[in-house]
Design a protein around this motif. Structure first.
Motif, PDB file in Angstrom:
ATOM      1  N   LYS A 187       0.823  -1.214   0.000  1.00 12.60           N
ATOM      2  CA  LYS A 187       0.000   0.000   0.000  1.00 12.60           C
ATOM      3  C   LYS A 187       0.858   1.267   0.000  1.00 12.60           C
ATOM      4  N   LEU A 188       1.988   1.201   0.659  1.00 17.46           N
ATOM      5  CA  LEU A 188       2.890   2.359   0.633  1.00 17.46           C
ATOM      6  C   LEU A 188       3.393   2.574  -0.793  1.00 17.46           C
ATOM      7  N   LEU A 189       3.663   1.457  -1.487  1.00 11.07           N
ATOM      8  CA  LEU A 189       4.094   1.549  -2.888  1.00 11.07           C
ATOM      9  C   LEU A 189       3.010   2.208  -3.731  1.00 11.07           C
ATOM     10  N   GLN A 190       1.756   1.874  -3.436  1.00 10.30           N
ATOM     11  CA  GLN A 190       0.644   2.495  -4.163  1.00 10.30           C
ATOM     12  C   GLN A 190       0.641   4.016  -3.951  1.00 10.30           C
ATOM     13  N   LEU A 191       0.893   4.466  -2.725  1.00 12.64           N
ATOM     14  CA  LEU A 191       0.945   5.916  -2.465  1.00 12.64           C
ATOM     15  C   LEU A 191       2.050   6.571  -3.284  1.00 12.64           C
ATOM     16  N   VAL A 192       3.182   5.876  -3.382  1.00 11.19           N
ATOM     17  CA  VAL A 192       4.318   6.420  -4.138  1.00 11.19           C
ATOM     18  C   VAL A 192       3.987   6.426  -5.631  1.00 11.19           C
ATOM     19  N   ASN A 193       3.520   5.288  -6.132  1.00 10.90           N
ATOM     20  CA  ASN A 193       3.231   5.177  -7.573  1.00 10.90           C
ATOM     21  C   ASN A 193       2.150   6.149  -8.022  1.00 10.90           C
ATOM     22  N   GLU A 194       1.149   6.330  -7.190  1.00 13.76           N
ATOM     23  CA  GLU A 194       0.050   7.235  -7.564  1.00 13.76           C
ATOM     24  C   GLU A 194       0.356   8.681  -7.174  1.00 13.76           C
ATOM     25  N   LYS A 195       1.589   8.922  -6.748  1.00 12.88           N
ATOM     26  CA  LYS A 195       2.052  10.270  -6.420  1.00 12.88           C
ATOM     27  C   LYS A 195       1.172  10.971  -5.368  1.00 12.88           C
ATOM     28  N   LYS A 196       0.663  10.190  -4.436  1.00 12.21           N
ATOM     29  CA  LYS A 196      -0.094  10.786  -3.332  1.00 12.21           C
ATOM     30  C   LYS A 196       0.885  11.416  -2.340  1.00 12.21           C
ATOM     31  N   VAL A 197       2.127  10.994  -2.406  1.00 17.89           N
ATOM     32  CA  VAL A 197       3.207  11.540  -1.584  1.00 17.89           C
ATOM     33  C   VAL A 197       4.390  11.788  -2.526  1.00 17.89           C
ATOM     34  N   SER A 198       5.412  12.495  -2.023  1.00 21.52           N
ATOM     35  CA  SER A 198       6.513  12.856  -2.932  1.00 21.52           C
ATOM     36  C   SER A 198       7.473  11.692  -3.168  1.00 21.52           C
TER      37      SER A 198
END
Ligand code: ATP
Ligand code: MG
Ligand code: MG
Length: 549
Positions: free
Chosen positions: A270-281
């Motif tokens: 799920k953290l990877l999803q945040l990174v891939n979807e650019k929800k975080v930097s």
């Protein structure tokens, strides 16, 4: 700080050392290099490396690199950096499960020779059907009774690349009617043409995690193999493999409960999803619960280790409050972060009687003279925090109001004589006067209770200040499987403001920590801060618990 807190694993180790079962302990931390480590891994690191340290044993760092498509060298590097940053050093060289691929293959051949493994070419759907369910026993595959010779031949040809990906697997022959589904002839090898970060294209078959893990532990002479509770049901398989191959060592597996934290997530996927979807930097965005994110946020290794100690190790599942982490970080920073002044939301103050005003030196830390002193400049034009002034003060107000007095931190007592407003009625400037007789001493005949921070405008440096709030708006963002956890992202988790800081911080290196008095603990950003140039501060944590509701 102080002595380690005991837990059920320590009790087991104490027993094993007392009985002479082991003369010293060897633990391991076995991450898969398929993402950056998060706070849950920090718990496991502190546990495994911490035990080795306290018992004068060893802890290996071993990459569980058996899923080549998901793994890469950047992740492996970041994991090593994070372990070291947390203050731990592994025993000898980094280990890789892939170092054991040849040995793992030979043990599989041994199992085949003993009639304890077979090649199966059922389709995945058939496999699932034959496996049965929790309430229904499985059935034997029609391939279960292949001869040893045929299995040896097929397995060798699987390795030689004669079959397509997924065409067949090697399975352990255990018990298709076991109530534990992990024992229903689990797959131990699969065919997968994937480039591996270390073995390249040498292999087109890869061993499965459960099969690899126990053998890797045994090859390394691990005494206590500590993992999270979801592996409890895998323990019989761990033991079955080691009981059925020729290997001198049989480590014991012990399980503890995973760390989960409110208002965030602890799953690499799920953290990877945040990174891939650019929800975080990125993985090290200061809002991320990754070790590199916490580092960039300004958390200290000492504070994280103290947090791990406070939450303890047990078998009971519970979700930990972020306040426990923040409390540990705050207490650590309180003891060592130099204190300076900064202004997040400036209100201009003009001192009408500044002629002859003096500057003073002030300690960077009230209890740590060794941190030194700096001059706190004073001049006619100041900044104070806009919310330190109220024209109509609420009850109990200890800050500035019209006609009232406060102490400017490390400086004079100041009275507000006039509030200047713009056309909309907003206060844009205060005209104030100081009592020249109050530098470093109390005023005569009256008490001044409030103290506010300030900056001399001409001496202050502009700085980008990044303020953080919780990443999610609900305590358990991934509790509901039917809702994408991203819908719970807090849109206000990051606020960037243009503020001002004391010139004393001008040359601070990246990752320098300060207390900005009354505003919280801050760190110069690891990536974007430039000493003597563009100053960038991240708020690590506020001074008081802002999570309690
Ligand atoms: P994720 O589900 O986030 O991918 P993982 O368990 O698959 O985590 P690994 O790289 O296999 O990640 O984990 C390495 C070690 O860290 C394992 O021993 C695992 O048990 C431990 N670990 C992972 N997550 C947690 C957690 N939340 N709390 C405690 N230990 C954890
Ligand atoms: Mg894993
Ligand atoms: Mg995983």
């Amino acid at each position: 700080s102080a002595a380690p807190v005991s837990n059920f694993i320590r009790t087991i180790i104490d027993g094993d050392l007392a009985s002479g079962k082991h003369s010293s302990i060897v633990t391991r931390f076995p991450p898969e290099p398929n993402g950056y480590l998060h706070v849950g891994h920090a718990k496991s690191i502190c546990l495994n490396f911490g035990l080795a340290k306290d018992y004068n044993g060893k802890c290996n760092l071993r990459f569980d690199d058996t899923n080549p498509e998901k793994e890469n060298a950047e992740y492996a590097q970041s994991i090593q950096d994070d372990v070291r940053w947390l203050g731990f050093q592994w025993n000898g060289e980094v280990r890789w499960a892939s170092d054991y691929f040849d040995a793992l293959y030979d043990f599989a051949v041994e199992l085949i020779n003993k009639g304890l493994a077979y090649v199966d070419d059922l389709t995945p759907e058939q496999m699932r059907e034959y496996r049965g369910t929790l309430t229904q026993p499985g059935r034997n595959s029609p391939n279960r009774d292949r001869s040893v010779a045929e299995n040896l031949d097929l397995f060798r040809r699987m390795k030689a690349g004669e079959f397509a990906d997924g065409a067949m697997v090697l399975r352990a022959k255990i018990d298709m009617s076991s109530p534990n589904i992990n024992l229903r002839d689990p797959v131990i090898y699969r065919i997968k043409r994937a480039h591996h970060i270390r073995t390249g294209d040498k292999w087109c078959i890869y061993p499965m995690y459960d099969y690899t893990h126990c053998i890797s532990d045994a090859l390394e002479g691990i005494t206590h193999s500590i993992c999270t509770l979801e592996f409890e049901d895998h323990r019989p398989l761990y033991d079955w493999v080691l009981d059925n191959i020729t290997i001198p060592c049989h480590p014991r597996q012990y399980e503890f409960s995973r760390l989960e934290l409110h208002y965030t997530i602890t799953s690499k996927r799920k953290l990877l999803q945040l990174v891939n979807e650019k929800k975080v930097s990125g993985w090290d965005d200061p809002r991320m619960p990754t070790i590199s994110g916490m580092r960039r946020r300004g958390y200290t290794p000492e504070g994280i280790r103290e947090f791990a100690k406070r939450i303890g190790v047990s078998k009971s599942e519970n979700i930990v409050d972020m306040a426990i982490m923040e409390g540990a970080i705050r207490e650590d920073l309180e003891l060592r972060a130099p204190r300076v002044m900064a202004i997040i939301n400036p209100l201009k103050v003009t001192i009408t009687n500044a002629d002859g005003a003096q500057t003073r030196e002030a300690d960077f830390h009230p209890n740590m003279p060794e941190l030194g002193k700096r001059v706190v400049p004073f001049s006619k034009d100041l900044f104070i925090e806009a919310d330190d002034f109220a024209e109509v003060p609420p009850a109990g107000w200890k800050r500035l109001t019209l006609g009232g007095e406060i102490r400017l931190r490390h400086s004079y007592v100041m009275r507000c004589d006039e509030a200047v407003k713009d056309a909309t009625g907003k206060v844009v400037e205060l005209k104030c006067s100081i009592d020249h007789d109050t530098l470093g001493k109390n005023p005569e005949g009256r008490k001044v209770k409030g103290v506010i921070h300030f900056l001399s405008k001409e001496h202050a440096l502009p700085a980008e200040i990044r303020l953080y709030d919780r990443l999610f708006t609900v305590p358990e963002p991934d509790a509901d499987r039917d809702v994408d956890f991203c819908t719970h992202l807090n849109p206000a988790s990051l606020t960037v403001v243009q503020g001002w800081v004391e010139a004393a911080v001008r040359d601070a290196a990246p990752e320098t920590r300060y207390q900005f008095e009354r505003l919280g603990y801050f760190v110069t950003d690891r990536r974007d801060h430039q000493p003597g140039g563009k100053l960038v501060f991240n708020r690590t944590v506020t001074l008081r618990d802002s999570w309690a509701k």
